[in-house]
Design a protein around this motif. Structure first.
Motif, PDB file in Angstrom:
ATOM      1  N   GLY A  43       0.811  -1.209   0.000  1.00 38.99           N
ATOM      2  CA  GLY A  43       0.000   0.000   0.000  1.00 38.99           C
ATOM      3  C   GLY A  43       0.842   1.256   0.000  1.00 38.99           C
ATOM      4  N   VAL A  44       0.258   2.306  -0.554  1.00 40.64           N
ATOM      5  CA  VAL A  44       1.006   3.550  -0.709  1.00 40.64           C
ATOM      6  C   VAL A  44       1.251   4.260   0.619  1.00 40.64           C
ATOM      7  CG1 VAL A  44       0.362   3.901  -3.121  1.00 40.64           C
ATOM      8  CG2 VAL A  44      -1.069   4.857  -1.335  1.00 40.64           C
ATOM      9  N   GLU A  45       0.327   4.149   1.579  1.00 42.69           N
ATOM     10  CA  GLU A  45       0.555   4.795   2.875  1.00 42.69           C
ATOM     11  C   GLU A  45       1.769   4.193   3.578  1.00 42.69           C
ATOM     12  OE1 GLU A  45      -3.055   4.518   5.123  1.00 42.69           O
ATOM     13  OE2 GLU A  45      -4.096   5.963   3.850  1.00 42.69           O
ATOM     14  N   ALA A  46       1.818   2.869   3.632  1.00 44.42           N
ATOM     15  CA  ALA A  46       2.958   2.202   4.269  1.00 44.42           C
ATOM     16  C   ALA A  46       4.248   2.518   3.524  1.00 44.42           C
ATOM     17  CB  ALA A  46       2.722   0.699   4.328  1.00 44.42           C
ATOM     18  N   ALA A  47       4.195   2.526   2.198  1.00 44.30           N
ATOM     19  CA  ALA A  47       5.387   2.848   1.413  1.00 44.30           C
ATOM     20  C   ALA A  47       5.857   4.273   1.683  1.00 44.30           C
ATOM     21  CB  ALA A  47       5.107   2.651  -0.074  1.00 44.30           C
ATOM     22  N   HIS A  48       4.914   5.188   1.867  1.00 49.73           N
ATOM     23  CA  HIS A  48       5.252   6.592   2.124  1.00 49.73           C
ATOM     24  C   HIS A  48       5.995   6.725   3.459  1.00 49.73           C
ATOM     25  CE1 HIS A  48       3.633  10.984   1.856  1.00 49.73           C
ATOM     26  NE2 HIS A  48       4.928  10.921   1.733  1.00 49.73           N
ATOM     27  N   VAL A  49       5.462   6.101   4.503  1.00 54.27           N
ATOM     28  CA  VAL A  49       6.124   6.152   5.810  1.00 54.27           C
ATOM     29  C   VAL A  49       7.448   5.389   5.752  1.00 54.27           C
ATOM     30  CG1 VAL A  49       5.929   5.509   8.246  1.00 54.27           C
ATOM     31  CG2 VAL A  49       3.977   6.539   7.061  1.00 54.27           C
ATOM     32  N   HIS A  50       7.469   4.291   5.034  1.00 50.90           N
ATOM     33  CA  HIS A  50       8.697   3.512   4.860  1.00 50.90           C
ATOM     34  C   HIS A  50       9.789   4.376   4.227  1.00 50.90           C
ATOM     35  CE1 HIS A  50       9.883  -0.972   4.093  1.00 50.90           C
ATOM     36  NE2 HIS A  50      10.859  -0.305   4.649  1.00 50.90           N
ATOM     37  N   ASP A  59      19.606   6.390   4.395  1.00 46.18           N
ATOM     38  CA  ASP A  59      19.736   5.474   3.266  1.00 46.18           C
ATOM     39  C   ASP A  59      18.947   6.040   2.080  1.00 46.18           C
ATOM     40  OD1 ASP A  59      19.814   3.367   1.483  1.00 46.18           O
ATOM     41  OD2 ASP A  59      19.144   1.858   2.919  1.00 46.18           O
ATOM     42  N   PRO A  60      19.533   7.010   1.367  1.00 44.88           N
ATOM     43  CA  PRO A  60      18.780   7.692   0.303  1.00 44.88           C
ATOM     44  C   PRO A  60      18.359   6.777  -0.846  1.00 44.88           C
ATOM     45  CG  PRO A  60      21.080   8.375   0.255  1.00 44.88           C
ATOM     46  CD  PRO A  60      20.894   7.543   1.490  1.00 44.88           C
ATOM     47  N   TRP A  61      19.174   5.768  -1.182  1.00 39.86           N
ATOM     48  CA  TRP A  61      18.795   4.873  -2.270  1.00 39.86           C
ATOM     49  C   TRP A  61      17.507   4.126  -1.919  1.00 39.86           C
ATOM     50  CZ3 TRP A  61      17.629  -0.185  -2.870  1.00 39.86           C
ATOM     51  CH2 TRP A  61      17.502  -0.636  -4.188  1.00 39.86           C
ATOM     52  N   ASN A  62      17.466   3.552  -0.722  1.00 41.40           N
ATOM     53  CA  ASN A  62      16.294   2.808  -0.279  1.00 41.40           C
ATOM     54  C   ASN A  62      15.090   3.747  -0.124  1.00 41.40           C
ATOM     55  OD1 ASN A  62      14.883   0.524   0.460  1.00 41.40           O
ATOM     56  ND2 ASN A  62      16.058   0.139   2.305  1.00 41.40           N
ATOM     57  N   ALA A  63      15.318   4.941   0.383  1.00 40.52           N
ATOM     58  CA  ALA A  63      14.236   5.915   0.516  1.00 40.52           C
ATOM     59  C   ALA A  63      13.631   6.232  -0.849  1.00 40.52           C
ATOM     60  CB  ALA A  63      14.745   7.186   1.189  1.00 40.52           C
ATOM     61  N   ARG A  64      14.478   6.462  -1.856  1.00 42.98           N
ATOM     62  CA  ARG A  64      13.965   6.748  -3.206  1.00 42.98           C
ATOM     63  C   ARG A  64      13.106   5.602  -3.726  1.00 42.98           C
ATOM     64  NH1 ARG A  64      19.014   8.923  -3.781  1.00 42.98           N
ATOM     65  NH2 ARG A  64      19.809   7.068  -4.830  1.00 42.98           N
ATOM     66  N   TYR A  65      13.542   4.386  -3.488  1.00 46.82           N
ATOM     67  CA  TYR A  65      12.770   3.213  -3.899  1.00 46.82           C
ATOM     68  C   TYR A  65      11.365   3.268  -3.286  1.00 46.82           C
ATOM     69  CZ  TYR A  65      11.019  -1.558  -3.909  1.00 46.82           C
ATOM     70  OH  TYR A  65      10.223  -2.666  -4.053  1.00 46.82           O
ATOM     71  N   ALA A  70       5.442   4.639  -3.234  1.00 44.17           N
ATOM     72  CA  ALA A  70       4.358   5.438  -2.658  1.00 44.17           C
ATOM     73  C   ALA A  70       3.789   6.448  -3.653  1.00 44.17           C
ATOM     74  CB  ALA A  70       4.861   6.171  -1.419  1.00 44.17           C
ATOM     75  N   ARG A  71       4.410   6.520  -4.830  1.00 48.68           N
ATOM     76  CA  ARG A  71       4.014   7.500  -5.845  1.00 48.68           C
ATOM     77  C   ARG A  71       4.143   8.934  -5.313  1.00 48.68           C
ATOM     78  NH1 ARG A  71      -1.158   4.726  -6.167  1.00 48.68           N
ATOM     79  NH2 ARG A  71      -0.514   2.594  -6.434  1.00 48.68           N
ATOM     80  N   GLN A  72       5.259   9.167  -4.631  1.00 48.07           N
ATOM     81  CA  GLN A  72       5.553  10.469  -4.041  1.00 48.07           C
ATOM     82  C   GLN A  72       6.927  10.940  -4.523  1.00 48.07           C
ATOM     83  OE1 GLN A  72       3.599  12.267  -1.837  1.00 48.07           O
ATOM     84  NE2 GLN A  72       2.014  10.706  -2.063  1.00 48.07           N
TER      85      GLN A  72
END
Length: 91
Positions: A43-50, A59-65, A70-72
């Motif tokens: 889900g996009v909410e969990a991905a956004h907080v993740h 960890d910018p690489w993982n954050a970008r992923y 999250a489509r953000q």
């Protein structure tokens, strides 16, 4: 609920979603529990907080992923400002 009321709570409220509980644990300084709550969620909410949590981790690489999932756009403001925005979105 306001951010101020949220911060005064001694524990997350049982009926909150995992995303909301994750934000609570992060605000209380428990990054690991915050991450563990959403690590396997879809889900996009969990991905956004993740994404936020990995940015906070440094960890910018993982954050970008996760921002992509999250489509953000990658957040470029302060971590505190991003947390406040997540609170407004998901509470």
């Amino acid at each position: 609920m306001t951010i101020e009321e949220f911060q005064l709570l001694d524990s997350p409220i049982h009926h909150w979603s995992a995303v909301q509980k994750s934000l609570w644990y992060d605000k209380k300084g428990d990054w690991k529990t915050a991450h563990d709550l959403i690590d396997q969620l879809d889900g996009v909410e969990a991905a956004h907080v993740h994404a936020y949590l990995h940015r906070k981790e440094g960890d910018p690489w993982n954050a970008r992923y996760w921002y992509n999932r999250a489509r953000q756009a990658v957040y470029t403001g302060s971590l505190d400002a991003e947390w406040d925005e997540l609170f407004r979105l998901y509470f």
